[in-house]
Design an enzyme around this catalytic site. Structure first.
Site, PDB file in Angstrom:
ATOM      1  N   SER A  38      91.507  49.118  95.034  1.00 47.14           N
ATOM      2  CA  SER A  38      90.694  50.057  94.267  1.00 47.14           C
ATOM      3  C   SER A  38      89.271  50.114  94.818  1.00 47.14           C
ATOM      4  O   SER A  38      89.077  50.434  95.979  1.00 47.14           O
ATOM      5  CB  SER A  38      90.728  49.695  92.779  1.00 47.14           C
ATOM      6  OG  SER A  38      90.164  50.708  92.000  1.00 47.14           O
ATOM      7  N   ASP A  96      86.793  56.865  94.309  1.00 42.68           N
ATOM      8  CA  ASP A  96      86.869  55.555  94.958  1.00 42.68           C
ATOM      9  C   ASP A  96      87.976  55.557  96.022  1.00 42.68           C
ATOM     10  O   ASP A  96      88.665  56.560  96.204  1.00 42.68           O
ATOM     11  CB  ASP A  96      87.057  54.452  93.913  1.00 42.68           C
ATOM     12  CG  ASP A  96      88.381  54.518  93.181  1.00 42.68           C
ATOM     13  OD1 ASP A  96      89.044  55.569  93.245  1.00 42.68           O
ATOM     14  OD2 ASP A  96      88.755  53.525  92.533  1.00 42.68           O
ATOM     15  N   ASP A 106      91.050  54.498  96.468  1.00 44.26           N
ATOM     16  CA  ASP A 106      92.425  54.928  96.163  1.00 44.26           C
ATOM     17  C   ASP A 106      92.446  56.115  95.215  1.00 44.26           C
ATOM     18  O   ASP A 106      93.499  56.512  94.729  1.00 44.26           O
ATOM     19  CB  ASP A 106      93.260  53.772  95.611  1.00 44.26           C
ATOM     20  CG  ASP A 106      92.816  53.321  94.230  1.00 44.26           C
ATOM     21  OD1 ASP A 106      91.601  53.337  93.967  1.00 44.26           O
ATOM     22  OD2 ASP A 106      93.681  52.939  93.416  1.00 44.26           O
ATOM     23  N   ASP A 117      91.549  56.828  92.114  1.00 39.75           N
ATOM     24  CA  ASP A 117      91.968  56.843  90.707  1.00 39.75           C
ATOM     25  C   ASP A 117      90.761  56.859  89.768  1.00 39.75           C
ATOM     26  O   ASP A 117      90.922  57.093  88.576  1.00 39.75           O
ATOM     27  CB  ASP A 117      92.922  55.685  90.381  1.00 39.75           C
ATOM     28  CG  ASP A 117      92.298  54.309  90.543  1.00 39.75           C
ATOM     29  OD1 ASP A 117      91.161  54.207  91.064  1.00 39.75           O
ATOM     30  OD2 ASP A 117      92.955  53.323  90.156  1.00 39.75           O
TER      31      ASP A 117
END
Length: 661
Positions: free
Chosen positions: A198, A351, A353, A355
């Site tokens: 993340s 960010d 990834d 999400d």
């Protein structure tokens, strides 16, 4: 030990006897080396011993990286990069360069732990398939972000899965976590894996597991997978015979196209978008996966969008930011600079990834202003609810089927919005997996003949069926910058959030407003809601004891008053049986929530990932009659902010007193 490891077999006992090496570290070093597929592990350990890097060795080996409910997360690049790990790289990660090999150790994100995790996951899927008897082999979809070693870890995951009898579907390039969630359902897979940490620092990576519903695993699947993974002690295994192995299939544009087609349905009022020509947007993926979907989607919807060029390429070092976290103002600095040059209305950042999403808006004074996660979510919750009513999709007769979902530590403004429109506001523990579980529940409430073909239905068709037979998910979110607006994805989705927030900004501009003016309009209707997060850090074993003492103290001796206001309600999520508004029991968690007589709330919980105890403070002022006028609203803002500062000071002093001064 094998013959070439004999020198280490002498050095390790000597280090153990001298107290330099922990018992558990020595044990884990031996076990790792015994099953090592090459001499790399032994060379890296030997180099650390030769350099007297005992702290680094202990950090890497004092435990085996635990597979939790979310999967794995840890360092993939050590604090010290050994010459063997550096390999062909010239300088290692200290200069922003990827070493040739990941960090050697049992407590690290590396090939050893990726193999263990995948072996355990596959073992569970085979057990699950024997019970459920779906056609064919278990299917696993695999995605990865732009971090160091993400592709290598994804390739290994596919290899281990296929050689153990699962079909593996791997994205051909970096893709976002929400697209992985979508793909699991779209391909009717048994499970999904995404390689990501993340918004963590560049030296970290992780392994997140999703189940067949496209949501992160929760019990009972989570406990079953954890047990299987923790039973695996070696990265090596005997592959199944070729005729029992699975196939590896590469995924690409076909999934992107299907995902974007569904994302487009998040737009509620196409007319607003068609007249948004004057809205100017700056987007930054911060070197992550956001550019894969967000850029073409904004172009497809005909928004005027500029992308921060310095951050518009994949780079696991994230060289232009201190942290690739859109919650932090610094991560949006370059985007805000470009917005000022272009006189843009809006900056959106995602960010690595993709999400989570952060936002800055040009306010009524012409300055770029950062919004909090609570403000971003509340704007979307309000607009989407109102737009559904304006278009007749929701009405007084079916409003009871509409749902806004938020976590207990997300602003109560979203609850006020839901109640005003006659919707349910469902509260969950922190973690989007709990929101995903609710979406799965709403789907299961539909008749079987609808569920069988649910994934193939259009958004309009599923909405009609949910409004008639189940619950219609209007919006969901967390204060930590995660949002979703439909059940096509069962996790937080910054691709969808970017689209939804652009519609909010276009709506405001169509009314001659800036976004902050629209937010003030919401406050004037529902009241002013402000939040403050704080934490107390206690490191090491002594710190862990202090955190435990504080958490226990709040449960055993809760405060009766704060700042002269009575505590009128206490909820202990570890000891009590607490149910949400739908009657579902909330899982146990070490968290307490205190409510004061003026509706102020304080949530206290120990962090699960950091050495800190976290405090969430919520204060509000409601209009006594009708709406706030501008003067009343400004006065309320000043009073509430002052109240929160005073309350945080009180809580810190109270915590010190609870620790004995």
């Amino acid at each position: 030990m094998p013959a070439d490891l004999k020198p280490l077999d002498k050095k390790i006992p000597a280090a153990l006897a001298s107290g330099k090496l922990l018992d558990t570290a020595a044990k884990n070093i031996r076990e790792l080396l015994l099953g090592a597929p090459s001499d790399l592990y032994a060379r890296a350990v030997d180099e650390l011993i030769a350099g007297n890097e005992w702290s680094e060795l202990n950090d890497r080996f004092y435990k085996t990286l635990a597979f939790g409910t979310g999967g794995l997360r840890g360092r993939t690049i050590g604090k010290i990069v050994t010459p063997s790990e550096r390999g062909g790289a010239t300088s290692g990660a200290t200069a922003g360069e990827k070493p040739e090999f990941p960090c050697v150790g049992t407590n690290a994100m590396n090939f050893f732990n990726i193999s263990r995790a995948t072996q355990g996951l596959v073992a569970y899927l085979h057990d699950w398939s024997r019970q459920k008897k779906p056609p064919g082999k278990p299917k696993v979809v695999i995605a990865y972000d732009t971090r160091f070693f993400s592709k290598e870890f994804a390739d290994l995951t596919a290899k281990v899965a296929s050689e153990n009898g699962c079909d593996a579907f791997v994205f051909a390039g970096p893709r976002s976590t929400p697209e992985l969630s979508f793909a699991v359902r779209y391909l009717r897979a048994s499970a999904g894996v995404v390689i990501t940490a993340s918004h963590n620092p560049p030296h970290d990576n992780g392994y997140k597991v999703y189940f067949s519903d496209g949501a992160q695993v929760i019990d009972p699947q989570a406990s079953g997978i954890i047990a299987k993974v923790n039973a695996v002690v070696s990265e090596t295994f005997a592959p199944l015979p070729k005729d029992r192995q699975g196939q590896v299939t590469m995924l690409g544009q076909e999934i992107d196209d299907a995902y974007m087609q569904r994302l487009e349905t998040l737009i509620i009022d196409p007319k607003i978008i068609r007249h948004a020509n004057s809205l100017r947007v700056v987007f930054t993926p911060i070197h992550g996966t956001g550019g894969v979907i967000v850029k073409p989607m904004l172009k497809r919807l005909r928004f005027h969008c500029e992308v921060v060029p310095e951050q518009d390429h994949f780079d696991g070092a994230f060289p232009t930011v201190k942290s690739p976290n859109p919650e932090n103002a610094e991560a949006l600095r370059m985007g805000m600079g470009l917005a000022d040059k272009q006189n843009s209305d809006l900056v959106i950042a995602t960010d690595p990834d993709c999400d989570r999403m952060g936002v800055a808006v040009r306010n009524r004074a012409g300055k770029m202003e950062l919004l909090s996660g609570n403000q971003i979510g509340s704007l979307m919750a309000y607009y989407r609810t109102r737009a559904f009513f304006d278009r007749g999709i929701l009405n007084k007769e079916n409003a009871f089927r509409g749902v806004i979902i938020k976590t207990f530590v997300t602003t109560d403004l979203q609850k006020a919005i839901a109640e005003h429109f006659g919707l349910r506001c469902v509260e969950t523990l922190t973690g989007f997996k709990y929101i995903g579980a609710k979406l799965g529940k709403y789907e299961r409430a539909l008749p079987l003949k609808i569920r069988r073909n649910y994934i193939n239905l259009s958004e309009e068709e599923t909405r009609q069926r949910r409004l008639a037979r189940s619950s219609f998910y209007v919006f969901g979110g967390e204060e930590s910058y995660g949002y979703s607006g439909a059940d096509l994805v069962r996790d937080k989705d910054a691709n969808g959030a970017a689209i939804m927030f652009c519609e909010v900004a276009a709506y405001a501009k169509s009314r001659g407003q800036t976004v902050d003016q629209l937010l003030d309009e919401i406050y004037s209707i529902f009241g002013y809601f402000e939040e403050k997060n704080g934490s107390l850090v206690f490191e090491g074993a002594e710190g862990a004891a202090k955190i435990a003492k504080l958490v226990g103290s709040y449960a055993a001796s809760p405060p009766s008053a704060m700042l002269g206001l009575k505590v009128t309600k206490i909820r202990n999520f570890e000891k009590e049986t607490i149910r949400d508004v739908e009657g579902d029991e909330i899982p146990k968690e070490k968290m307490s929530i205190f409510e004061l007589e003026d509706r102020t709330r304080i949530a206290v919980r120990a962090s699960g990932t950091e050495p800190k105890i976290k405090y969430y403070l919520f204060a509000q002022r409601r209009p006594e009659k009708g709406k706030f006028d501008p003067t009343e609203l400004e006065r309320s803002k000043t009073e509430v902010r002052k109240k929160l500062e005073q309350l945080w000071d009180w809580l810190q002093k109270d915590a010190q007193a609870r620790l004995g001064g």
